[in-house]
Motif scaffolding. Sequence first.
Motif, PDB file in Angstrom:
ATOM      1  N   GLN A  45       4.762  -3.433   3.995  1.00 30.01           N
ATOM      2  CA  GLN A  45       4.956  -2.082   3.484  1.00 30.01           C
ATOM      3  C   GLN A  45       4.217  -1.938   2.155  1.00 30.01           C
ATOM      4  O   GLN A  45       3.756  -2.917   1.576  1.00 30.01           O
ATOM      5  CB  GLN A  45       6.444  -1.793   3.298  1.00 30.01           C
ATOM      6  CG  GLN A  45       7.224  -1.791   4.618  1.00 30.01           C
ATOM      7  CD  GLN A  45       8.670  -1.431   4.421  1.00 30.01           C
ATOM      8  OE1 GLN A  45       8.984  -0.432   3.788  1.00 30.01           O
ATOM      9  NE2 GLN A  45       9.563  -2.243   4.976  1.00 30.01           N
ATOM     10  N   SER A  46       4.118  -0.715   1.694  1.00 31.97           N
ATOM     11  CA  SER A  46       3.387  -0.440   0.463  1.00 31.97           C
ATOM     12  C   SER A  46       4.314  -0.251  -0.730  1.00 31.97           C
ATOM     13  O   SER A  46       5.440   0.206  -0.584  1.00 31.97           O
ATOM     14  CB  SER A  46       2.544   0.832   0.621  1.00 31.97           C
ATOM     15  OG  SER A  46       1.534   0.623   1.564  1.00 31.97           O
ATOM     16  N   LEU A  47       3.789  -0.611  -1.898  1.00 25.43           N
ATOM     17  CA  LEU A  47       4.430  -0.308  -3.174  1.00 25.43           C
ATOM     18  C   LEU A  47       3.718   0.877  -3.777  1.00 25.43           C
ATOM     19  O   LEU A  47       2.498   1.016  -3.630  1.00 25.43           O
ATOM     20  CB  LEU A  47       4.291  -1.487  -4.148  1.00 25.43           C
ATOM     21  CG  LEU A  47       4.972  -2.791  -3.774  1.00 25.43           C
ATOM     22  CD1 LEU A  47       4.550  -3.897  -4.737  1.00 25.43           C
ATOM     23  CD2 LEU A  47       6.480  -2.619  -3.791  1.00 25.43           C
ATOM     24  N   ASN A  48       4.464   1.730  -4.467  1.00 18.68           N
ATOM     25  CA  ASN A  48       3.856   2.854  -5.172  1.00 18.68           C
ATOM     26  C   ASN A  48       3.700   2.472  -6.633  1.00 18.68           C
ATOM     27  O   ASN A  48       4.675   2.173  -7.316  1.00 18.68           O
ATOM     28  CB  ASN A  48       4.700   4.119  -5.029  1.00 18.68           C
ATOM     29  CG  ASN A  48       4.066   5.286  -5.755  1.00 18.68           C
ATOM     30  OD1 ASN A  48       4.442   5.598  -6.882  1.00 18.68           O
ATOM     31  ND2 ASN A  48       3.090   5.903  -5.128  1.00 18.68           N
TER      32      ASN A  48
ATOM     33  N   LEU B 112      11.472 -10.665  -0.676  1.00 16.47           N
ATOM     34  CA  LEU B 112      10.628 -11.379  -1.633  1.00 16.47           C
ATOM     35  C   LEU B 112       9.142 -11.115  -1.371  1.00 16.47           C
ATOM     36  O   LEU B 112       8.362 -10.931  -2.309  1.00 16.47           O
ATOM     37  CB  LEU B 112      10.936 -12.871  -1.601  1.00 16.47           C
ATOM     38  CG  LEU B 112      12.343 -13.233  -2.081  1.00 16.47           C
ATOM     39  CD1 LEU B 112      12.625 -14.702  -1.820  1.00 16.47           C
ATOM     40  CD2 LEU B 112      12.545 -12.875  -3.541  1.00 16.47           C
ATOM     41  N   LYS B 113       8.740 -11.084  -0.102  1.00 19.33           N
ATOM     42  CA  LYS B 113       7.332 -10.809   0.224  1.00 19.33           C
ATOM     43  C   LYS B 113       6.940  -9.385  -0.162  1.00 19.33           C
ATOM     44  O   LYS B 113       5.770  -9.103  -0.381  1.00 19.33           O
ATOM     45  CB  LYS B 113       7.056 -11.071   1.705  1.00 19.33           C
ATOM     46  CG  LYS B 113       7.081 -12.557   2.050  1.00 19.33           C
ATOM     47  CD  LYS B 113       6.630 -12.833   3.460  1.00 19.33           C
ATOM     48  CE  LYS B 113       7.699 -12.517   4.458  1.00 19.33           C
ATOM     49  NZ  LYS B 113       7.341 -12.910   5.842  1.00 19.33           N
ATOM     50  N   TYR B 114       7.931  -8.503  -0.279  1.00 21.00           N
ATOM     51  CA  TYR B 114       7.683  -7.127  -0.718  1.00 21.00           C
ATOM     52  C   TYR B 114       7.292  -7.076  -2.198  1.00 21.00           C
ATOM     53  O   TYR B 114       6.786  -6.086  -2.679  1.00 21.00           O
ATOM     54  CB  TYR B 114       8.934  -6.281  -0.441  1.00 21.00           C
ATOM     55  CG  TYR B 114       8.779  -4.800  -0.665  1.00 21.00           C
ATOM     56  CD1 TYR B 114       7.875  -4.043   0.077  1.00 21.00           C
ATOM     57  CD2 TYR B 114       9.567  -4.139  -1.604  1.00 21.00           C
ATOM     58  CE1 TYR B 114       7.757  -2.677  -0.113  1.00 21.00           C
ATOM     59  CE2 TYR B 114       9.459  -2.773  -1.796  1.00 21.00           C
ATOM     60  CZ  TYR B 114       8.549  -2.048  -1.053  1.00 21.00           C
ATOM     61  OH  TYR B 114       8.435  -0.690  -1.242  1.00 21.00           O
TER      62      TYR B 114
ATOM     63  N   ARG C 206       4.689   1.443 -13.602  1.00 17.21           N
ATOM     64  CA  ARG C 206       5.899   1.441 -12.783  1.00 17.21           C
ATOM     65  C   ARG C 206       5.517   1.034 -11.371  1.00 17.21           C
ATOM     66  O   ARG C 206       4.485   1.447 -10.864  1.00 17.21           O
ATOM     67  CB  ARG C 206       6.557   2.821 -12.768  1.00 17.21           C
ATOM     68  CG  ARG C 206       7.280   3.134 -14.080  1.00 17.21           C
ATOM     69  CD  ARG C 206       8.019   4.458 -14.090  1.00 17.21           C
ATOM     70  NE  ARG C 206       9.019   4.645 -13.058  1.00 17.21           N
ATOM     71  CZ  ARG C 206      10.261   4.165 -13.092  1.00 17.21           C
ATOM     72  NH1 ARG C 206      10.651   3.438 -14.102  1.00 17.21           N
ATOM     73  NH2 ARG C 206      11.117   4.416 -12.134  1.00 17.21           N
ATOM     74  N   VAL C 207       6.372   0.221 -10.776  1.00 19.87           N
ATOM     75  CA  VAL C 207       6.209  -0.214  -9.396  1.00 19.87           C
ATOM     76  C   VAL C 207       7.442   0.278  -8.659  1.00 19.87           C
ATOM     77  O   VAL C 207       8.547  -0.197  -8.919  1.00 19.87           O
ATOM     78  CB  VAL C 207       6.095  -1.745  -9.308  1.00 19.87           C
ATOM     79  CG1 VAL C 207       5.894  -2.185  -7.874  1.00 19.87           C
ATOM     80  CG2 VAL C 207       4.977  -2.250 -10.205  1.00 19.87           C
TER      81      VAL C 207
ATOM     82  N   GLY D 220      -1.359   4.506  -7.338  1.00 21.65           N
ATOM     83  CA  GLY D 220      -1.558   4.654  -5.901  1.00 21.65           C
ATOM     84  C   GLY D 220      -0.684   3.679  -5.149  1.00 21.65           C
ATOM     85  O   GLY D 220       0.191   3.024  -5.721  1.00 21.65           O
ATOM     86  N   ASN D 221      -0.912   3.576  -3.849  1.00 20.20           N
ATOM     87  CA  ASN D 221      -0.139   2.677  -3.012  1.00 20.20           C
ATOM     88  C   ASN D 221      -0.924   1.399  -2.764  1.00 20.20           C
ATOM     89  O   ASN D 221      -2.137   1.434  -2.583  1.00 20.20           O
ATOM     90  CB  ASN D 221       0.209   3.338  -1.683  1.00 20.20           C
ATOM     91  CG  ASN D 221       1.194   4.461  -1.865  1.00 20.20           C
ATOM     92  OD1 ASN D 221       2.084   4.399  -2.705  1.00 20.20           O
ATOM     93  ND2 ASN D 221       1.051   5.517  -1.086  1.00 20.20           N
ATOM     94  N   VAL D 222      -0.213   0.280  -2.762  1.00 17.82           N
ATOM     95  CA  VAL D 222      -0.832  -1.014  -2.500  1.00 17.82           C
ATOM     96  C   VAL D 222       0.036  -1.750  -1.481  1.00 17.82           C
ATOM     97  O   VAL D 222       1.257  -1.731  -1.558  1.00 17.82           O
ATOM     98  CB  VAL D 222      -1.012  -1.829  -3.808  1.00 17.82           C
ATOM     99  CG1 VAL D 222       0.315  -2.109  -4.468  1.00 17.82           C
ATOM    100  CG2 VAL D 222      -1.774  -3.104  -3.548  1.00 17.82           C
ATOM    101  N   GLN D 223      -0.632  -2.359  -0.490  1.00 16.92           N
ATOM    102  CA  GLN D 223       0.106  -3.035   0.574  1.00 16.92           C
ATOM    103  C   GLN D 223       0.576  -4.415   0.121  1.00 16.92           C
ATOM    104  O   GLN D 223      -0.161  -5.162  -0.512  1.00 16.92           O
ATOM    105  CB  GLN D 223      -0.755  -3.179   1.822  1.00 16.92           C
ATOM    106  CG  GLN D 223       0.032  -3.778   2.978  1.00 16.92           C
ATOM    107  CD  GLN D 223      -0.530  -3.419   4.315  1.00 16.92           C
ATOM    108  OE1 GLN D 223      -1.415  -2.602   4.423  1.00 16.92           O
ATOM    109  NE2 GLN D 223       0.002  -4.021   5.355  1.00 16.92           N
ATOM    110  N   THR D 224       1.824  -4.724   0.463  1.00 20.17           N
ATOM    111  CA  THR D 224       2.404  -6.027   0.128  1.00 20.17           C
ATOM    112  C   THR D 224       2.179  -7.001   1.289  1.00 20.17           C
ATOM    113  O   THR D 224       1.822  -6.580   2.400  1.00 20.17           O
ATOM    114  CB  THR D 224       3.919  -5.898  -0.113  1.00 20.17           C
ATOM    115  OG1 THR D 224       4.555  -5.568   1.127  1.00 20.17           O
ATOM    116  CG2 THR D 224       4.221  -4.853  -1.178  1.00 20.17           C
TER     117      THR D 224
END
Length: 137
Positions: free
Chosen positions: A95-98, A70-72, A107-108, A87-91
């Motif tokens: 970890q990162s989402l693209n 869930l935190k992701y 799109r995530v 780009g990438n964003v930190q959750t």
Amino acid sequence: MATIVDTAVQAGTFKTLAQALSAAGLVDTLKGSGPFTVFAPTDTAFQNLPSGTLDDLLRPENKSKLADILKYHVVSGRVRSNEIQSGNVQTVEGQSLNIQKQGQQVRVNDANVTQADIAADNGVIHVIDRVLLPNNR
């Protein structure tokens, strides 16, 4: 206006997410001051997980694993759709989402944003059509 959790519950398409947040002990966190950006899977997205996955995750012994998943889906700060960039964003999970943005399409990872910018007092919700799973989960 209401918090992210209250807004999700009122929307009616996030019953499973609300249940999962409660099981993971994250309701109070997402009712906090934030601000947060939540990529919120719909009930249908949870139903599309492999058979038995959701039931397994909701078991008390899997609370930390569920919390990580869930935190992701949560990013610190309030990021509206017009501010989203590829780009990438930190959750908050670590970890990162693209993120891929082409025009109005976002799109995530492998999920599509189907509705953007649902405002809440402590952040914003973007609806996605899949449950995002961090690596090693």
